[in-house]
Design a protein around this motif. Structure first.
Motif, PDB file in Angstrom:
ATOM      1  N   ARG A   4       0.842  -1.186   0.000  1.00 45.68           N
ATOM      2  CA  ARG A   4       0.000   0.000   0.000  1.00 45.68           C
ATOM      3  C   ARG A   4       0.879   1.238   0.000  1.00 45.68           C
ATOM      4  O   ARG A   4       1.969   1.251   0.574  1.00 45.68           O
ATOM      5  CB  ARG A   4      -0.922   0.022   1.223  1.00 45.68           C
ATOM      6  N   GLN A   5       0.380   2.278  -0.643  1.00 43.17           N
ATOM      7  CA  GLN A   5       1.103   3.542  -0.657  1.00 43.17           C
ATOM      8  C   GLN A   5       1.045   4.171   0.728  1.00 43.17           C
ATOM      9  O   GLN A   5       0.002   4.163   1.394  1.00 43.17           O
ATOM     10  CB  GLN A   5       0.493   4.492  -1.684  1.00 43.17           C
ATOM     11  N   LEU A   6       2.172   4.716   1.163  1.00 41.58           N
ATOM     12  CA  LEU A   6       2.240   5.357   2.468  1.00 41.58           C
ATOM     13  C   LEU A   6       1.940   6.842   2.324  1.00 41.58           C
ATOM     14  O   LEU A   6       2.789   7.635   1.900  1.00 41.58           O
ATOM     15  CB  LEU A   6       3.622   5.155   3.089  1.00 41.58           C
ATOM     16  N   HIS A  12       5.859   2.407  -1.216  1.00 43.53           N
ATOM     17  CA  HIS A  12       4.851   1.355  -1.214  1.00 43.53           C
ATOM     18  C   HIS A  12       5.312   0.277  -0.237  1.00 43.53           C
ATOM     19  O   HIS A  12       6.275  -0.451  -0.511  1.00 43.53           O
ATOM     20  CB  HIS A  12       4.635   0.796  -2.616  1.00 43.53           C
ATOM     21  N   GLU A  15       1.935  -4.699   3.606  1.00 42.93           N
ATOM     22  CA  GLU A  15       0.831  -4.543   4.562  1.00 42.93           C
ATOM     23  C   GLU A  15       1.217  -5.014   5.961  1.00 42.93           C
ATOM     24  O   GLU A  15       0.619  -4.577   6.948  1.00 42.93           O
ATOM     25  CB  GLU A  15      -0.392  -5.307   4.068  1.00 42.93           C
ATOM     26  N   SER A 170       3.327  10.038   7.400  1.00 40.92           N
ATOM     27  CA  SER A 170       2.909   8.867   8.169  1.00 40.92           C
ATOM     28  C   SER A 170       2.587   9.216   9.608  1.00 40.92           C
ATOM     29  O   SER A 170       3.135  10.142  10.195  1.00 40.92           O
ATOM     30  CB  SER A 170       4.003   7.788   8.157  1.00 40.92           C
ATOM     31  N   LYS A 191      -6.241  11.369   6.720  1.00 44.83           N
ATOM     32  CA  LYS A 191      -6.676  11.097   5.350  1.00 44.83           C
ATOM     33  C   LYS A 191      -6.770  12.396   4.557  1.00 44.83           C
ATOM     34  O   LYS A 191      -6.330  12.478   3.394  1.00 44.83           O
ATOM     35  CB  LYS A 191      -8.025  10.382   5.352  1.00 44.83           C
ATOM     36  N   GLY A 196      -0.549   8.544   5.885  1.00 39.05           N
ATOM     37  CA  GLY A 196      -0.921   7.140   6.038  1.00 39.05           C
ATOM     38  C   GLY A 196      -0.662   6.645   7.451  1.00 39.05           C
ATOM     39  O   GLY A 196       0.133   7.230   8.198  1.00 39.05           O
ATOM     40  N   GLU A 267      -8.855   1.255   5.052  1.00 44.16           N
ATOM     41  CA  GLU A 267      -8.103   1.719   3.882  1.00 44.16           C
ATOM     42  C   GLU A 267      -6.986   2.685   4.262  1.00 44.16           C
ATOM     43  O   GLU A 267      -5.966   2.759   3.574  1.00 44.16           O
ATOM     44  CB  GLU A 267      -9.048   2.389   2.887  1.00 44.16           C
ATOM     45  N   CYS A 268      -7.161   3.424   5.343  1.00 46.58           N
ATOM     46  CA  CYS A 268      -6.143   4.394   5.732  1.00 46.58           C
ATOM     47  C   CYS A 268      -4.920   3.740   6.362  1.00 46.58           C
ATOM     48  O   CYS A 268      -3.878   4.386   6.529  1.00 46.58           O
ATOM     49  CB  CYS A 268      -6.718   5.431   6.686  1.00 46.58           C
ATOM     50  N   SER A 270      -1.784   1.806   6.164  1.00 49.44           N
ATOM     51  CA  SER A 270      -0.820   1.404   5.142  1.00 49.44           C
ATOM     52  C   SER A 270      -0.136   0.099   5.528  1.00 49.44           C
ATOM     53  O   SER A 270       0.140  -0.748   4.676  1.00 49.44           O
ATOM     54  CB  SER A 270       0.232   2.493   4.944  1.00 49.44           C
ATOM     55  N   SER A 271       0.146  -0.074   6.827  1.00 51.21           N
ATOM     56  CA  SER A 271       0.865  -1.262   7.267  1.00 51.21           C
ATOM     57  C   SER A 271       0.605  -1.493   8.750  1.00 51.21           C
ATOM     58  O   SER A 271       0.392  -0.542   9.507  1.00 51.21           O
ATOM     59  CB  SER A 271       2.366  -1.086   7.030  1.00 51.21           C
TER      60      SER A 271
END
Length: 311
Positions: A4-6, A12, A15, A170, A191, A196, A267-268, A270-271
């Motif tokens: 996922r994009q940060l 990227h 996850e 982040s 968001k 992220g 969705e928000c 990123s990891s």
């Protein structure tokens, strides 16, 4: 593995991220750490998170050694600054940020980190000084992006309002089925700002694995015993967690996989950062990637945990 994009960065991240709090360089020996790092790469994890204060530099040093055989563009590396490194070295002043990034880079055996994070908010340093110093680190090529951990919405807004500085990409909040405090304000604000989430403690210090049972003291060598996480180990919390087991079994998931899949539904996010003392834990946790929980299951989880969730 999925990526996922940060935030608004071009990073990227996997996850699942491998963290090092209370583990590498502290309670887990070199050989076990090496095996975990190797397994992480084999399973597609490209994101490694640490901090200068983990073991007062020990985690960075060990990760630096074990990551050095890999090409630098094979992994994304994040570290943090704020907590004491000595009786006099602490905080987010310009002097400390520059001193600590150089020390971290030396321990990590790299010229730059992909993400440099303010580990907490520093009330003793003007925010503008902190933001300008973090921006200087990026301008010097020592970090690609900056982030923060556990900042309030007010502080996030204040940082974003400062002109001519780098923007955060982040946020690293605590977040899990049992701890949802970032949801109402931090997540929506971030968001909006293109920030992220890299969440820590997605398994609530291991409680959501189901390994702790009501009316029993945690084993003396467990993280729960070591950290005294009373808010998660109250009997009523542990009883509720045990009621998640049939849900996990119905979906052919372990308890930890269910908890991680729940976190990754956002969705928000990123990891999600996991800790691991042996490779088997990483294999099990990575299996949560790609698991889709339907609305009925999510409602069932909410019904089970509603009385014990911290919001």
């Amino acid at each position: 593995m999925r990526f996922r994009q940060l935030g608004n960065s071009d990073l990227h991240v996997s996850e699942i991220a491998l963290g090092s709090w209370l583990t590498y360089g502290v309670s887990v020996d070199r050989e076990a750490t090496r095996d975990c790092v190797q397994s992480a790469f084999e399973l597609g994890i490209n994101f490694f998170d640490t901090a200068n204060m983990y073991g007062r530099g020990a985690a960075e040093s060990l990760l630096g050694e074990l990551l050095s055989p890999y090409k630098r563009d094979q992994y994304i590396l994040a570290t943090k600054v704020y907590f004491p490194m000595s009786d006099t070295d602490q905080g987010l002043s310009r002097a400390q940020i520059h001193k600590q990034i150089d020390a971290s880079l030396q321990r990590l055996r790299t010229d730059y980190v992909d993400l440099y994070q303010c580990h907490r908010f520093d009330y003793d340093t003007p925010l503008e000084e902190t933001m300008r110093a973090m921006s200087e680190v990026v301008d010097a090529g020592k970090a690609r992006y900056i982030g923060f951990s556990e900042w309030s919405p007010r502080r996030i807004k204040s940082a974003n309002a400062i002109e001519h500085v780098k923007r955060f990409v982040s946020s690293q909040p605590q977040y899990s089925m049992l701890y949802r405090k970032p949801e109402p304000e931090v997540f929506p604000l971030c968001k909006k700002l293109g920030i992220g989430q890299i969440v820590w403690s997605p398994l609530a210090q291991g409680v959501l694995t189901g390994k702790y049972t009501p009316n029993e003291r945690p084993p003396s060598n467990s993280r729960a015993a070591a950290r005294g996480i009373r808010r998660f180990t109250e009997d009523r919390v542990l009883e509720s967690v045990q009621r998640l087991r049939p849900i996990a079994e119905r979906l052919s998931l372990s308890m930890s996989q269910l908890a991680l899949a729940w976190v990754l539904k956002q969705e928000c996010v990123s990891s999600a950062i996991i800790g691991a003392t042996h490779p088997q834990q990483i294999h099990q946790n990575v299996a949560a990637v790609g698991v889709e929980l339907d609305d009925a299951t999510l409602r069932e989880i909410d019904d089970v945990l509603d009385a014990v969730v911290r919001r």
